[in-house]
Design an enzyme around this catalytic site. Structure first.
Site, PDB file in Angstrom:
ATOM      1  CE1 TYR A 167      -2.977   3.173   0.785  1.00 33.08           C
ATOM      2  CE2 TYR A 167      -2.471   2.748   3.246  1.00 33.08           C
ATOM      3  CZ  TYR A 167      -3.328   3.518   2.295  1.00 33.08           C
ATOM      4  OH  TYR A 167      -3.895   4.604   2.537  1.00 33.08           O
TER       5      TYR A 167
ATOM      6  CB  ALA B 231      10.283  -5.066   2.536  1.00 37.26           C
TER       7      ALA B 231
ATOM      8  CE1 TYR C 242       4.731  -3.218  11.936  1.00 35.24           C
ATOM      9  CE2 TYR C 242       3.570  -1.844  13.506  1.00 35.24           C
ATOM     10  CZ  TYR C 242       4.209  -2.099  12.271  1.00 35.24           C
ATOM     11  OH  TYR C 242       4.110  -1.021  11.494  1.00 35.24           O
TER      12      TYR C 242
ATOM     13  CE  LYS D 269       7.932  -1.810  10.390  1.00 32.26           C
ATOM     14  NZ  LYS D 269       8.238  -1.127   9.126  1.00 32.26           N
TER      15      LYS D 269
ATOM     16  NE  ARG E 284      -7.452  -3.231  17.331  1.00 34.85           N
ATOM     17  CZ  ARG E 284      -6.977  -2.755  16.193  1.00 34.85           C
ATOM     18  NH1 ARG E 284      -7.530  -3.252  14.984  1.00 34.85           N
ATOM     19  NH2 ARG E 284      -6.276  -1.703  15.977  1.00 34.85           N
TER      20      ARG E 284
HETATM   21  N1  UDP Z   1     -10.995  -0.184  14.887  1.00 34.28           N
HETATM   22  C1  UDP Z   1     -12.718  -0.594  15.109  1.00 34.28           C
HETATM   23  N2  UDP Z   1     -13.022  -1.503  14.153  1.00 34.28           N
HETATM   24  C2  UDP Z   1     -12.246  -1.851  13.117  1.00 34.28           C
HETATM   25  C3  UDP Z   1     -10.759  -1.594  12.861  1.00 34.28           C
HETATM   26  C4  UDP Z   1     -10.340  -0.581  14.156  1.00 34.28           C
HETATM   27  O1  UDP Z   1     -13.209  -0.164  15.985  1.00 34.28           O
HETATM   28  O2  UDP Z   1     -12.690  -2.909  12.491  1.00 34.28           O
HETATM   29  C5  UDP Z   1     -10.550   1.041  15.816  1.00 34.28           C
HETATM   30  C6  UDP Z   1      -9.238   0.187  16.661  1.00 34.28           C
HETATM   31  O3  UDP Z   1      -9.711  -0.341  17.918  1.00 34.28           O
HETATM   32  C7  UDP Z   1      -8.745   1.575  16.968  1.00 34.28           C
HETATM   33  C8  UDP Z   1      -8.851   2.398  15.690  1.00 34.28           C
HETATM   34  O4  UDP Z   1     -10.162   1.939  15.202  1.00 34.28           O
HETATM   35  O5  UDP Z   1      -9.133   2.288  18.133  1.00 34.28           O
HETATM   36  C9  UDP Z   1      -7.736   2.420  14.650  1.00 34.28           C
HETATM   37  O6  UDP Z   1      -7.295   1.093  14.382  1.00 34.28           O
HETATM   38  P1  UDP Z   1      -6.426   0.758  13.172  1.00 34.28           P
HETATM   39  O7  UDP Z   1      -6.391  -0.606  13.148  1.00 34.28           O
HETATM   40  O8  UDP Z   1      -6.922   1.528  11.905  1.00 34.28           O
HETATM   41  O9  UDP Z   1      -5.079   1.609  13.415  1.00 34.28           O
HETATM   42  P2  UDP Z   1      -4.038   1.430  14.688  1.00 34.28           P
HETATM   43  O10 UDP Z   1      -4.397   2.532  15.550  1.00 34.28           O
HETATM   44  O11 UDP Z   1      -4.399   0.064  15.612  1.00 34.28           O
HETATM   45  O12 UDP Z   1      -2.842   1.543  14.210  1.00 34.28           O
END
Ligand code: UDP
Length: 320
Positions: A11, A72, A139, A143, A281
């Site tokens: 991407y 990558a 992850y 990095k 999450r």
């Molecule tokens: N999120 C959500 N539903 C989804 C994907 C993400 O509610 O299907 C929430 C996630 O918990 C976080 C925010 O959206 O609070 C951004 O998540 P993303 O995975 O896009 O990016 P991150 O901040 O984890 O890099």
């Protein structure tokens, strides 16, 4: 300049490769297509399929490259918790192979895709580059280890390195004959997941928690348009200075909640986009917002495309 773009079928790498070509550079893309797509490699770039370990030395040696832009990587936080060895091997191990190949071939500049995940749970907001780095998953840790390696290579061997710590990237590059955007097989990101509902691919989007200490209870993130991000790479390339490793956050400095992002998606698509509230999450910090003062003052970069534009471009890409 003659440039190697690792991960240029992914991407962000593909969008940056397209912008580099547009600026008149010669681009070679090296990608193993483990998550990328061969048709995302922009026309005009030379494509080599392979891993960094297999192919970097062969591609770089004697070929007169000026710099490497290194995208990558394995980049799924959840997968990294399940398979930390894979992340250390692919991210750190293969980058060390790339750095050795660069040294061998006398290539002295690198721009590296680092991440906000190197900071972990922030103590204060917005996050400064001088803040503590305490990643909460393999992850981010892998990095951060690469950032440490770049500092060492700059000190020991005179490498000119820039690490760009991305916050939340969204949007697409849409130009005459070019359409490059997000199409991960395993999609974890918010904007594409919300748009899948508007596309009719899912009934509802799942939202991960509304009991965070934020104004509406959902997590706040700093979203940046992939084209603004790409522009920062071109500036970083020019800013690489022998013997120095510079680190810059790349965000807008403005946070949006999950509810706010979903609202913009509803506005852009005209679709009701049903949402189901789920539990948190694991590992999601409440607020992640970058201070972008350093890159603004050092490189003169500033974001030009707002959240509405990110969603509109992602939607145009998804419905193209
Ligand atoms: N999120 C959500 N539903 C989804 C994907 C993400 O509610 O299907 C929430 C996630 O918990 C976080 C925010 O959206 O609070 C951004 O998540 P993303 O995975 O896009 O990016 P991150 O901040 O984890 O890099």
């Amino acid at each position: 300049m003659k440039l190697l773009v690792t991960g240029g079928a992914g991407y962000i790498g593909s969008v940056v490769a397209a912008r580099l070509l547009g600026a008149g550079h010669e681009v070679v893309v090296l990608d193993d297509l483990s998550t990328g797509h061969a048709d995302a490699v922009p026309g005009g770039a030379t494509f080599v399929r392979g891993t960094l370990r297999e192919a970097a030395a062969e591609v770089l040696t004697g070929a007169g490259f000026d710099a490497v832009l290194h995208f990558a990587a394995k980049s799924l936080v959840g997968e990294s918790v399940e398979k930390p060895g894979l992340y250390w091997d692919k991210n750190l191990g293969e980058t060390l192979a790339l750095l050795d190949a660069m040294r061998g071939a006398g290539v002295g500049r690198i721009v590296f895709s680092s991440t906000a995940a190197t900071y972990g749970e922030p103590e204060s907001t917005p996050i400064l580059e001088t803040d503590p780095t305490r990643p909460t998953n393999p992850y981010g840790a892998s990095k951060l280890a690469i950032d440490a390696a770049l500092t060492e290579f700059a000190r020991l061997y005179g490498l000119g390195a820039v690490s760009l710590r991305y916050f939340n990237v969204a949007g697409a590059l849409l130009e005459e004959g070019i359409a490059l955007g997000e199409r991960h097989t395993v999609e974890t990101h918010l904007v594409p997941n919300v748009l899948k509902v508007a596309l009719g691919e899912r009934e509802a989007v799942q939202l991960f928690g509304d009991d965070y200490p934020t104004p509406d209870g959902t997590c706040v993130r700093d979203y940046i348009h992939v084209v603004d991000l790409a522009h920062a790479h071109l500036l970083a390339l020019d800013a690489c200075a022998a013997g120095a490793h510079q680190i810059f956050n790349l965000g807008s400095g403005t946070g949006y909640s999950v509810h706010e992002v979903v609202a913009v998606c509803r506005e852009v698509t005209g679709h009701a986009i049903p949402a189901e509230m789920r539990g948190r999450r694991p590992g999601d910090p409440a607020v992640l917002v970058a201070s972008s003062d350093r890159i603004r003052s050092a490189l003169g970069w500033k974001p030009e495309r707002d959240l509405h534009r990110m969603v509109a471009d992602a939607w145009s890409f998804a419905t193209r």
